[in-house]
Design an enzyme around this catalytic site. Structure first.
Site, PDB file in Angstrom:
ATOM      1  CD  GLU A 126       7.061   2.074   1.338  1.00 38.62           C
ATOM      2  OE1 GLU A 126       6.725   1.002   0.805  1.00 38.62           O
ATOM      3  OE2 GLU A 126       6.387   2.659   2.185  1.00 38.62           O
ATOM      4  N   GLY A 266       9.274  -7.657   3.892  1.00 38.31           N
ATOM      5  CA  GLY A 266       8.438  -8.752   3.406  1.00 38.31           C
ATOM      6  C   GLY A 266       8.167  -8.675   1.919  1.00 38.31           C
ATOM      7  CD  GLU A 269       3.410  -0.582  -1.040  1.00 34.46           C
ATOM      8  OE1 GLU A 269       4.074  -1.496  -0.524  1.00 34.46           O
ATOM      9  OE2 GLU A 269       3.212   0.514  -0.474  1.00 34.46           O
ATOM     10  CG  ASN A 270       7.794  -1.836  -6.275  1.00 30.16           C
ATOM     11  OD1 ASN A 270       8.139  -0.924  -5.555  1.00 30.16           O
ATOM     12  ND2 ASN A 270       8.291  -3.062  -6.176  1.00 30.16           N
ATOM     13  CG  HIS A 302      -0.006  -5.844   3.159  1.00 35.01           C
ATOM     14  ND1 HIS A 302      -0.465  -5.300   4.331  1.00 35.01           N
ATOM     15  CD2 HIS A 302       0.949  -4.996   2.712  1.00 35.01           C
ATOM     16  CE1 HIS A 302       0.170  -4.168   4.580  1.00 35.01           C
ATOM     17  NE2 HIS A 302       1.052  -3.958   3.607  1.00 35.01           N
ATOM     18  CD  GLU A 303       3.248  -5.881  -0.085  1.00 37.26           C
ATOM     19  OE1 GLU A 303       3.179  -4.696  -0.472  1.00 37.26           O
ATOM     20  OE2 GLU A 303       3.616  -6.197   1.073  1.00 37.26           O
ATOM     21  CG  HIS A 306       0.024  -1.471  -0.194  1.00 37.60           C
ATOM     22  ND1 HIS A 306      -0.371  -0.455   0.647  1.00 37.60           N
ATOM     23  CD2 HIS A 306       0.974  -2.173   0.487  1.00 37.60           C
ATOM     24  CE1 HIS A 306       0.310  -0.554   1.794  1.00 37.60           C
ATOM     25  NE2 HIS A 306       1.130  -1.590   1.723  1.00 37.60           N
ATOM     26  CD  GLU A 325       2.511  -0.003   4.565  1.00 36.75           C
ATOM     27  OE1 GLU A 325       1.850  -1.060   4.678  1.00 36.75           O
ATOM     28  OE2 GLU A 325       3.220   0.230   3.555  1.00 36.75           O
TER      29      GLU A 325
END
Ligand code: TRP
Ligand code: ZN
Length: 882
Positions: A126, A266, A269-270, A302-303, A306, A325
């Protein structure tokens, strides 16, 4: 010279892709000399919905070795490449395109694409890194199923990972091995990831709500297994939370997190293979602070979140970045609020928004949460897209209520699972599921700027009628001026602003519980019949409770009204806010006095109001720690027409010292009362007590009392946790005493082998208020602890100095600017993304006096004129100078 907008990409130019890629087969072989070969086969299908057009693939830093269509090699592959694009016309409507490229991960210092770090090879795709791995339509609306085979030396790189599930593995000649991974979910290429490394692994399992048991794994640098327990704990908590709050379950059999020390941001999120900056994974009580633990909790969540908001439903194009986001930040904020104190989380979020997003709106990089144009997408991972984006989602939540919002989320997934969509699609789902009209609300997506919300009140004691008049104004920003120059017409208009209101009587008793008003016009009148309350005096409004909209509120509160709100408002956020308002007003008055040549004074009313908060501190230590923290120097500066960093620093220091002198015994009592007994645990209650205690120590350290300094030294030496050790360390390192060097030396000697703790050591020196701060920072650039190639080091030292040390970055002699410009010029060819983030420190330059502006301009021009300057930095510097 090119005109400054020639590089801009516009939302209105979006076209659906002419070709889909249904399947991707990648074969990646890492050679022992550090290069890699990537063979890709793409199953292409023409998009029948749009006119036929040639296939266009993106590529960057790729050496094209071979090209074939349906197995037939095309001679002279390079002849198909022009301006970073590979173009093929006249392909059959379905075909298989094969490419073979050589790439150089060992030489890739940009940390975008495939790159080398200490323990192996990692990817970051990304936003547009996949094009540095293979030729591909590198855009998020092209979603494909991936099969990936990795080959590398077995001894050096025992872990071969990619998205999805490992379906096969084996040995190869020459001590090599291979592994094949299949990701069952179609995904855009920005969610692709692979790793070839030698790592330690922490395993766990999780049983989902529907009873499936999934494997979890966290991979870290060898020897650091004892530092990943908390991240695993956070992952499992997040998984449970998303099931409970949103009914969303993990869709994979295996979920992996890999930590890497060289990372631009940071975490990422793959799909099924998150890659994290070590900063957001590694923790142990003796090396991580409470704040670090909290950040890890939030970033892991957070990840993970996602996986649904971002991955299952992704963005159609990068203008829609806030779709994933803003929504995912909102979700991680809610997670934080459910796990810790809701009010304290909210306070910290708003403080962060005001520290980063409000100034962004006020500066040259202003943009709405969905910008209409950009030059370099990496520059738009901003506080606006993330934090203001989350505020916009939060306002929808406020307008719809929890149930309505949940129905909206359910409908969003029902409609769009597996698709690449727009912010409009999200708002439509919210509107359709709830019946709440969000037509006007959509302006929040296209208008930049922090709206000003003016409020006036009138009270008729005879009838008991109270009237609130609200007025919004939306000042033009740099964004509209630029759009005009680009010939993009666009009309601004009033926003739909939810204003949460409560009313208190003269004794601070609540007479109107929180009510949400919708301001939809430029101005609106709201009338309330308060006759039942028999009020003699006008009620006291508590406006914008819980910060119900990301606006700047103008209301003429009296000082004593603010003191009443501080003491009594049932809305904790507004109790905090009232204190900040009072402090801001009095400190700015102090700044004006200093500028006029007199000394500032701290009014008794202020000391009393703070004493009252202190007296109630035991009831909620975490809240008290926030309420007793004065507004930052940067915030005070943002409220001034011409920022005067010296006067601000002087006044803030005076306020702190005065509070310490006047409330000394209370602060000392806190030190004793809030000593936390027993082993360290990152639990909310203990965290609050440590925060309050260390805040008290901070006030006391302003007194230049050697007994207190020794107290800090013993806390620094004896603490069994980094929170307390670091608090004492920072105070000592910022104090003008011989203990300063003692602390700096001891801390470094003890922690020089823990990279993340060394970052703290650098950051503390970068934020020093002492006169030698800039000279020290320069010296540290050549210290063994510093490494220009490592983003964490650059952020800790350089960006911290530029962004968090206004006193010295904005030194009147221009030395701070010259230093920053020098670093940016040196860093740009190494890592443009990081250089560009550092360059954002110049955003405020026009807010200072002419002398400072002249130095800043010279510094910016010296960057602009660097030959071969990256698009990333060119955009930031170009806008700053425009
Ligand atoms: N999508 C990531 C997030 O969770 C952000 C990110 C990670 C990123 N690495 C990046 C963005 C590199 C741009 C470049 O927020
Ligand atoms: Zn994100």
């Amino acid at each position: 010279m090119k005109n400054s907008f020639s590089r801009a990409i516009h939302l209105r130019d979006y076209r659906a892709p002419a070709w889909w890629v249904d399947e991707v087969e990648l074969d990646v072989s890492i050679a022992d000399d550090g290069h890699a070969e990537v063979a890709a086969t793409l199953s292409l299908r023409r998009n029948e919905a749009v006119p036929a057009a040639p296939l266009q693939l993106d590529g960057e830093a790729l050496e094209l070795l071979a090209l074939a269509v349906d197995g037939r090699a095309l001679p002279a592959p390079a002849s198909f490449v022009r301006d970073g694009r590979l173009e093929l016309a006249d392909l059959p409507a379905r075909c298989r395109l094969s490419t073979r490229v050589r790439i150089r991960p060992d030489l890739n210092t940009t940390l975008s694409g495939f790159y080398r770090s200490k323990d192996g090879y990692f990817t970051q795709c990304e936003a547009e890194g996949f094009r540095r791995i293979t030729w591909f339509p590198d855009r998020p609306d092209v979603m494909s199923r991936y099969t990936v085979t990795l080959h590398a030396n077995r001894e050096r790189f025992p872990d071969l990972l990619a998205n999805g599930n490992r379906v096969a593995e084996g040995e190869e000649e020459g001590g090599r091995h291979w592994a094949r991974w299949v990701d069952p979910f179609p995904k855009p290429c920005y969610l692709f990831a692979m790793v070839a490394a030698k790592l330690d692994r922490l395993d766990d399992t999780f049983t989902t709500a529907s009873g499936r048991t999934v494997d979890l794994a966290i991979y870290v640098e060898p020897g650091k297994l004892d530092q990943c327990g908390f991240a695993m704990h956070a992952l499992k908590k997040s998984m449970r939370w998303d099931e409970r709050r949103f009914g969303l379950e993990l869709d994979l059999d295996r979920y992996m997190i890999v930590a890497v020390g060289d990372f631009n941001m940071g975490a990422m999120e793959n799909k099924g293979l998150n890659i994290f900056n070590t900063k957001y994974v590694l923790a142990r009580p003796d090396i991580a602070t409470d704040v670090d633990y909290m950040n890890i909790d939030r970033v892991v969540a957070h990840e993970y979140f996602h996986n649904w908001t971002g991955n299952r439903v992704t963005c159609r194009d990068w203008f829609q970045l806030s779709l994933k986001e803003g929504l995912t930040v909102f979700r991680d904020q809610e997670y934080g609020s459910d796990e810790y104190s809701r009010a304290v989380q909210r306070i910290q979020e708003v403080r962060g928004l005001r520290a980063a997003q409000f100034p962004e709106d006020a500066g040259p990089m202003a943009h709405p949460i969905r910008p209409a144009s950009y030059e370099e997408i990496n520059n738009f991972y901003t506080a606006t897209v993330y934090e203001k984006g989350a505020e916009v989602v939060r306002m929808i939540h406020t307008l719809l209520g929890e149930d309505g919002f949940r129905r909206g989320m359910d409908l969003y997934f029902e409609r769009h699972d597996g698709q690449a969509v727009t912010c409009d699609d999200f708002v439509s789902a919210m509107q359709d599921a709830s019946g709440v009209d969000l037509a006007q609300f959509r302006r929040w997506y296209e208008q930049a700027g922090t709206p000003r919300l003016g409020a006036r009140t009138a009270f008729d004691a005879a009838t008991g009628r109270w009237t609130l008049t609200l007025e919004q104004s939306n000042p033009e920003t740099a964004y509209e001026r630029r759009l005009q120059e680009e010939g993009l017409r666009f009309e601004r208009g009033p926003l739909h602003i939810p204003v949460a209101l409560g009313l208190l009587d003269a004794h601070g008793r609540e007479i109107l519980p929180t009510t949400v008003l919708s301001l939809t016009e430029a101005s609106g009148r709201f009338e309330f019949d308060l006759s039942a309350h028999g009020l003699k005096a006008a009620p006291l409004p508590s406006l914008l409770r819980n910060f119900s909209a990301p606006v700047a509120l103008d209301y003429q509160y009296g000082d004593s009204d603010l003191a009443t709100l501080m003491a009594h408002d049932s809305d904790e956020f507004n109790r905090w806010e009232a204190g900040q308002r009072l402090a801001t007003r009095l400190m700015l008055a102090g700044v004006a006095q200093v500028q006029a040549g007199s000394e500032a004074a701290v009014p008794d009313l202020f000391v009393d109001a703070f004493a009252a908060v202190l007296a109630k501190a035991d009831a909620d230590p975490a809240f008290a720690a926030e309420a007793l923290t004065l507004p930052s120097e940067a915030w005070l500066g943002d409220q001034m027409t011409v920022i005067d960093p010296d006067a601000i620093h002087r006044v803030r220091t005076l306020f702190r010292r005065t509070l310490a002198e006047r409330l000394r015994s209370q602060f000392e009592a806190l030190l004793v009362r809030h000593e936390v007994a027993g082993a360290y645990a990152p639990e909310p209650a203990a965290m609050g007590r440590r925060a309050l205690r260390n805040l008290a120590l901070g006030y006391l350290m302003t007194l230049d009392d050697s007994a207190l300094q020794l107290k800090a030294l013993s806390q620094f030496r004896d603490a069994d946790n980094m929170t307390d050790q670091f608090a004492a360390f920072s105070l000592l390192a910022h104090s003008d005493t011989p203990l300063r060097e003692v602390a700096l030396n001891e801390f470094y000697a003890r922690w020089k082998d823990e990279a993340l703790v060394v970052d703290k050591w650098l950051a503390v020196q970068a934020t020093s208020p002492l006169s030698d701060a800039r000279a020290r920072v320069r010296e540290l650039m050549v210290h063994e602890a510093f490494d220009l190639k490592n983003p964490n080091k650059v952020y800790a030292l350089v960006r911290t100095f530029c962004a968090a040390n206004p006193l010295h970055f904005h030194a009147a002699d221009g030395s701070g600017y010259a230093y920053a410009a020098g670093v940016i010029r040196e860093l740009d060819p190494v890592n443009p993304q990081v250089a560009s983030r550092v360059a954002r420190a110049f955003d405020r330059w026009r807010r200072f006096d002419d002398g400072r502006q002249a130095y800043a301009r010279r510094a910016l021009e010296s960057i602009r004129d660097l030959p071969g300057l990256s698009a990333d930095v060119a955009e930031v510097v170009g806008r700053a100078l425009a």
